[in-house]
Scaffold this motif. Structure first.
Motif, PDB file in Angstrom:
ATOM      1  N   PHE A 227      20.492 -17.089   4.552  1.00 25.58           N
ATOM      2  CA  PHE A 227      20.376 -18.208   5.490  1.00 25.58           C
ATOM      3  C   PHE A 227      19.044 -18.946   5.353  1.00 25.58           C
ATOM      4  N   ASP A 228      17.979 -18.218   5.046  1.00 26.35           N
ATOM      5  CA  ASP A 228      16.669 -18.848   4.843  1.00 26.35           C
ATOM      6  C   ASP A 228      15.747 -17.821   4.217  1.00 26.35           C
ATOM      7  N   GLU A 229      14.554 -18.252   3.873  1.00 27.73           N
ATOM      8  CA  GLU A 229      13.565 -17.367   3.219  1.00 27.73           C
ATOM      9  C   GLU A 229      12.479 -16.900   4.178  1.00 27.73           C
ATOM     10  N   GLY A 230      12.646 -17.183   5.466  1.00 31.32           N
ATOM     11  CA  GLY A 230      11.608 -16.828   6.421  1.00 31.32           C
ATOM     12  C   GLY A 230      10.670 -17.991   6.663  1.00 31.32           C
ATOM     13  N   THR A 231       9.829 -17.839   7.690  1.00 27.94           N
ATOM     14  CA  THR A 231       8.868 -18.888   8.032  1.00 27.94           C
ATOM     15  C   THR A 231       7.474 -18.267   8.137  1.00 27.94           C
TER      16      THR A 231
END
Length: 395
Positions: A227-231
């Protein structure tokens, strides 16, 4: 040492209460007995909702002129499991080799015992508070969290209560006291996918529609891509399939229905609305794939059912709260704590809508385990940290 100033005695009294969610078990009564002599007014509202058990909660306040600090937590505990597997009875508060054993020792009766002791010590030394302290304690944190902190906050606000900052006493430290303060949490969202097929004989699949094939396609679409690579402040969002079931025990029968349950822990890349839309889109696209359903031109017949209410992601920026607690931890332990958003959800997700909130408590290595236990030295250290924080917060 007076009993209320001694976290060991406080904790022993709380552990002795078998307060498995949603049963009060005497734990709130024991806490009230600690707080009332310290000048706290105590109320114990009970909240209800159809389909759930009634839950008793506690709100205690000692008022003064100045900022209002909330300490929040829960006295309910998870079930003990196989009681015979415990070295000591799980509600005996037995002490051995400098550790106290018992369900709730670290999650989180220990934190409550220490904060009560810290307040008692501060009042012994100073007489008065330069502000107000309240205890907001639920009996529904380990359960569905419907008749607990969320409703208790609404109830208190309706009475005119407001807060400037809050600490949740969950066990935040992974290895030793002073390791970690939680200043935020990822959100949590769960759902059930139901695929409806046509039951049939395993030797004649063309006459049936095996829902397992469709379910595998749908599940795959949720697992890849990520879903994403983190923030900067949060780990990557992560979806896990927690249950797959067809309710079928026959080896030669294709089932009529297959289900999967998933949970995703998500960061501030998403809101619950945008994440729900993304999951819907993935499933809709995947439902049209026929790779695993040879000869089937119709889309996979599926339903998506959202489970419970989502837990929203949050991140606390309050410099006074974070800075004061960080300094207090470092002054007592010599360790500068990491500021983290890792881990699961807590009742801080409700409190963040009312005031800045952080979490700091004991070492959580044994929480929910057989032989849950806490070092007596850690109880003393945490009490000193909380007392130092109280003094600095109201300074």
């Amino acid at each position: 040492m007076k009993s209320s100033t001694d976290p060991v005695q406080n904790l022993a009294k709380l552990i002795a209460c078998p307060s498995v969610t949603p049963v009060e078990g005497g734990a709130l009564t024991a806490l009230q007995a600690m707080l009332s002599p310290l000048g706290f007014s105590v109320e114990r509202p009970v909240f209800s909702e159809d389909g759930t058990s009634d839950v008793e909660n506690l709100y205690a306040r000692r008022s003064g002129n100045g900022p209002h600090l909330m300490f929040a937590g829960h006295t309910d505990v998870v079930p003990v499991g196989d009681e015979a597997a415990w070295t000591y009875p799980p509600f005996s508060a037995a002490i051995h080799n400098g550790e106290m054993y018992g369900r709730g020792a670290v999650d989180m009766k220990g934190g409550i015992a220490c904060f009560a002791a810290a307040v008692a010590r501060y009042l012994d030394k100073n007489g008065e508070l330069k502000g107000s302290i309240s205890f907001l304690i639920t009996g529904d944190e380990e359960g569905p969290s419907i008749n607990g902190t969320g409703k208790l906050l609404e109830w208190a606000k309706a009475k005119g209560e407001s807060w400037d900052a809050a600490i949740v006493g969950e066990p935040t430290n992974p290895d030793k006291l002073g390791d970690m303060i939680k200043i935020g949490r990822r959100g949590s969202l769960s759902g059930t996918i139901v695929v409806n097929g046509v039951q049939g004989h395993a030797a004649y699949p063309h006459l049936a529609d095996n829902p397992v094939r469709g379910l595998v396609t749908l599940v795959d679409s949720l697992l890849y891509p990520v879903f994403d690579e983190g923030t900067k402040d949060f780990q990557a969002s992560n979806l896990e399939i927690t249950t797959i079931d067809v309710g079928n025990t026959a080896v030669n029968v294709l089932p009529a229905k297959a289900t999967a349950i998933f949970n995703i822990r998500y960061n501030d890349t998403w809101t619950d609305e945008t994440l729900m839309a993304e999951i819907h889109n993935r499933l809709d696209k995947a439902s049209g794939r026929s790779k695993l359903r040879p000869g089937k031109k119709t889309p996979v017949n599926y339903e998506l059912i959202w489970r419970h209410r989502p837990s929203h992601v949050f991140f606390t920026h309050d410099e006074k709260l974070i800075g004061t607690l960080t300094s207090s931890v470092e002054a007592v332990t010599g360790n500068r704590p990491q500021l983290s958003t890792s881990g699961g959800t807590s009742d801080a997700r409700f409190i963040k809508d009312y005031c800045p909130v952080v979490e700091f408590g004991l070492v959580g290595k044994t929480m929910h385990m057989v032989d849950e236990r806490v070092a007596l030295a850690d109880l003393e250290t945490l009490t000193q940290i909380y007392e130092r924080f109280i003094a600095d917060f109201f300074a």
